[in-house]
Design a protein around this motif. Structure first.
Motif, PDB file in Angstrom:
ATOM      1  N   PRO A 221       0.833  -1.193   0.000  1.00 15.63           N
ATOM      2  CA  PRO A 221       0.000   0.000   0.000  1.00 15.63           C
ATOM      3  C   PRO A 221       0.870   1.247   0.000  1.00 15.63           C
ATOM      4  O   PRO A 221       1.874   1.317   0.683  1.00 15.63           O
ATOM      5  CB  PRO A 221      -0.781  -0.107   1.311  1.00 15.63           C
ATOM      6  CG  PRO A 221      -0.678  -1.519   1.726  1.00 15.63           C
ATOM      7  CD  PRO A 221       0.600  -2.034   1.158  1.00 15.63           C
ATOM      8  N   CYS A 222       0.487   2.226  -0.800  1.00 16.18           N
ATOM      9  CA  CYS A 222       1.184   3.503  -0.815  1.00 16.18           C
ATOM     10  C   CYS A 222       0.231   4.541  -1.367  1.00 16.18           C
ATOM     11  O   CYS A 222      -0.800   4.205  -1.923  1.00 16.18           O
ATOM     12  CB  CYS A 222       2.463   3.431  -1.636  1.00 16.18           C
ATOM     13  SG  CYS A 222       2.188   3.036  -3.371  1.00 16.18           S
ATOM     14  N   ARG A 223       0.592   5.802  -1.219  1.00 10.65           N
ATOM     15  CA  ARG A 223      -0.258   6.881  -1.725  1.00 10.65           C
ATOM     16  C   ARG A 223      -0.126   6.969  -3.232  1.00 10.65           C
ATOM     17  O   ARG A 223       0.953   7.243  -3.736  1.00 10.65           O
ATOM     18  CB  ARG A 223       0.136   8.189  -1.071  1.00 10.65           C
ATOM     19  CG  ARG A 223      -0.261   8.260   0.383  1.00 10.65           C
ATOM     20  CD  ARG A 223       0.108   9.586   0.963  1.00 10.65           C
ATOM     21  NE  ARG A 223      -0.582  10.649   0.241  1.00 10.65           N
ATOM     22  CZ  ARG A 223      -1.141  11.688   0.832  1.00 10.65           C
ATOM     23  NH1 ARG A 223      -1.105  11.810   2.130  1.00 10.65           N
ATOM     24  NH2 ARG A 223      -1.736  12.614   0.109  1.00 10.65           N
TER      25      ARG A 223
ATOM     26  N   ALA B 257       3.099   8.236  -5.598  1.00 13.00           N
ATOM     27  CA  ALA B 257       3.716   7.364  -6.608  1.00 13.00           C
ATOM     28  C   ALA B 257       3.717   8.060  -7.968  1.00 13.00           C
ATOM     29  O   ALA B 257       4.724   8.048  -8.682  1.00 13.00           O
ATOM     30  CB  ALA B 257       2.983   6.036  -6.688  1.00 13.00           C
ATOM     31  N   ALA B 258       2.594   8.694  -8.324  1.00 15.62           N
ATOM     32  CA  ALA B 258       2.504   9.377  -9.615  1.00 15.62           C
ATOM     33  C   ALA B 258       3.499  10.530  -9.709  1.00 15.62           C
ATOM     34  O   ALA B 258       4.023  10.821 -10.784  1.00 15.62           O
ATOM     35  CB  ALA B 258       1.084   9.887  -9.833  1.00 15.62           C
TER      36      ALA B 258
ATOM     37  N   PRO C 180      14.901  -0.401 -11.761  1.00 16.27           N
ATOM     38  CA  PRO C 180      14.471   0.707 -12.637  1.00 16.27           C
ATOM     39  C   PRO C 180      12.990   1.062 -12.449  1.00 16.27           C
ATOM     40  O   PRO C 180      12.625   2.243 -12.433  1.00 16.27           O
ATOM     41  CB  PRO C 180      14.738   0.178 -14.045  1.00 16.27           C
ATOM     42  CG  PRO C 180      15.818  -0.848 -13.858  1.00 16.27           C
ATOM     43  CD  PRO C 180      15.533  -1.480 -12.525  1.00 16.27           C
ATOM     44  N   PHE C 181      12.139   0.050 -12.307  1.00 21.02           N
ATOM     45  CA  PHE C 181      10.721   0.300 -12.065  1.00 21.02           C
ATOM     46  C   PHE C 181      10.527   1.027 -10.735  1.00 21.02           C
ATOM     47  O   PHE C 181       9.805   2.019 -10.647  1.00 21.02           O
ATOM     48  CB  PHE C 181       9.940  -1.020 -12.059  1.00 21.02           C
ATOM     49  CG  PHE C 181       8.543  -0.875 -11.542  1.00 21.02           C
ATOM     50  CD1 PHE C 181       7.541  -0.326 -12.336  1.00 21.02           C
ATOM     51  CD2 PHE C 181       8.222  -1.258 -10.251  1.00 21.02           C
ATOM     52  CE1 PHE C 181       6.245  -0.175 -11.853  1.00 21.02           C
ATOM     53  CE2 PHE C 181       6.932  -1.102  -9.761  1.00 21.02           C
ATOM     54  CZ  PHE C 181       5.949  -0.558 -10.565  1.00 21.02           C
ATOM     55  N   LEU C 182      11.183   0.543  -9.693  1.00 22.36           N
ATOM     56  CA  LEU C 182      11.036   1.148  -8.373  1.00 22.36           C
ATOM     57  C   LEU C 182      11.580   2.574  -8.353  1.00 22.36           C
ATOM     58  O   LEU C 182      10.981   3.469  -7.751  1.00 22.36           O
ATOM     59  CB  LEU C 182      11.726   0.293  -7.310  1.00 22.36           C
ATOM     60  CG  LEU C 182      11.145  -1.109  -7.115  1.00 22.36           C
ATOM     61  CD1 LEU C 182      11.989  -1.898  -6.131  1.00 22.36           C
ATOM     62  CD2 LEU C 182       9.704  -1.044  -6.657  1.00 22.36           C
TER      63      LEU C 182
END
Length: 196
Positions: free
Chosen positions: A14-16, A20-21, A41-43
């Protein structure tokens, strides 16, 4: 700041979504080195990478540690804002002090939300979710034989906020509980004004 935990090649936590955006997460990857390297790279696209942990448990401890510090600070600000209110210090003045003394965006964000009583949780942490996290912190403290006295204070403040009807509000609603404890606010009156 929110925390995203990558466990090996999966980053489910879970995260905001707004954080993230905006690529403002604090990311603690965890798992076997080869798997972690594949997802870095994704993270990294979602925020600031911290050192990769060899097992997910350690990343979870880091998440709890971060939330422990943040909730402890929020609880302290609740009491400081209430003390300021009791002594007729304008909220804008105490906010200016907090902004100058504690330039961290997450601290300033909570201070502003509490001072303006803008406590709808939205995508943030609710009082009831924070209670769950603090329970995990206290369990970890017990199993680690590492006292977390501040967690006990935060748990009490969150429980009071939840008992007064603020369980679905932002964690900063501990401020309203502090106001009630100081005789500045009655629960029923305030709940009616915020449209409980």
């Amino acid at each position: 700041m929110p925390l995203l935990i990558g466990t090996g090649n999966d980053a489910a936590s879970p995260c905001r979504p707004d954080a993230a955006a905006a690529a403002k997460l604090i990311v603690v990857p965890a798992g076997p080195a080869d798997a972690a390297r594949r997802v870095l790279p994704f993270l990294a696209a979602h925020g600031r990478l911290l050192p990769t942990q060899d097992v997910p448990f350690k990343a979870n401890v880091m998440k709890l540690t971060g939330n422990f510090m943040l909730f402890g600070f929020v609880n302290t600000m609740c009491e400081a804002l209430t003390l300021s209110d009791k002594n007729d210090i304008p909220r804008d003045d105490i906010l200016a002090f907090i902004e100058a003394f504690f330039p961290a965006p997450s601290i300033q964000g909570y201070a502003k939300r509490m001072a303006t009583e803008s406590l709808d949780a939205g995508a943030g942490f609710t009082v009831d979710l924070a209670l769950k996290d603090v329970r995990y912190m206290r369990q970890l403290a017990e199993s680690s034989r590492s006292p977390l006295r501040t967690a006990d204070l935060v748990f009490s403040s969150l429980l009071q906020a939840s008992a007064n009807g603020y369980g679905k509000k932002d964690v900063g609603a501990m401020f309203l509980a502090a106001q009630q404890a100081a005789g500045l606010l009655t629960p029923v009156k305030h709940l009616e004004s915020v449209g409980r």
